[in-house]
Design a protein around this motif. Sequence first.
Motif: not given
Length: 244
Positions: A36, A40, A43, A61, A81, A84, A87
């Motif tokens: 995770g 971030e 991405r 994560y 996670n 994330l 998304s």
Amino acid sequence: MTTAYLTIDDVPTKHAPKIIDFLVSLNIKPLMFCWGERLEKCREEAIYALKKGAILQNHSYSHPHFSELSFKQAKDEILHNEQLLESIYAEAEVKRPYKLFRFPYGDQGEANKEKIQQFLREQGFAHIDDRAFDNTMYIQKGQKEDMDVYWTFDYAEYNIRPGNTFTFDEVINRVNGFFGSPSAQPVENGKAPEGAVSKNILLIHDHDETEECYPGYFEKQIKLVLERGVRFVDPAIISSRTMA
């Protein structure tokens, strides 16, 4: 011919698009287990992988040893996670086919193992299709009953680091010991024939540090197994076991 799923841990790094392009050229669809914190930071690389056909899944994560966590902390690692991943799938406009989870280091949480396994079931995680597996390591680990995704072969290339005596020759020795000697046949397509089932799960890592120490390590490791008759099966699940 030996068949396998290709799984890649600790995705993504800045190197991930190069890995994906290489796999696409060989018609290999990977399962990429995402860290995770790296999602971030990288991405766009994750979105690129999705749009190229990779399947992104949950690797926690912060990549901890789950045996060092409370049950609540373990759940938080997985759920954070998941948010994330969902998304990123949404931004890429790609439908997530199913949910899979792999523990960092294969550490299933020891005292909290059964609680975590039940939590994975309740959250709708699936079980990878392992019905053709007969590998002793995999069976002894208890993975025929567990919800998380283990492996049958680990390249262990993450040990290639400055000051470490582990070299790429050790990777070759591991491949030879598991898959035998290479053939002289050139390889143009890494995908198994239609209808083939997987008998193995191969584990490799997406690490910038390994690329710095041994440029092209990922591509060379894939070619090693292709030369020994390994062909890759698209990832599949046993949906009925999610409610076990």
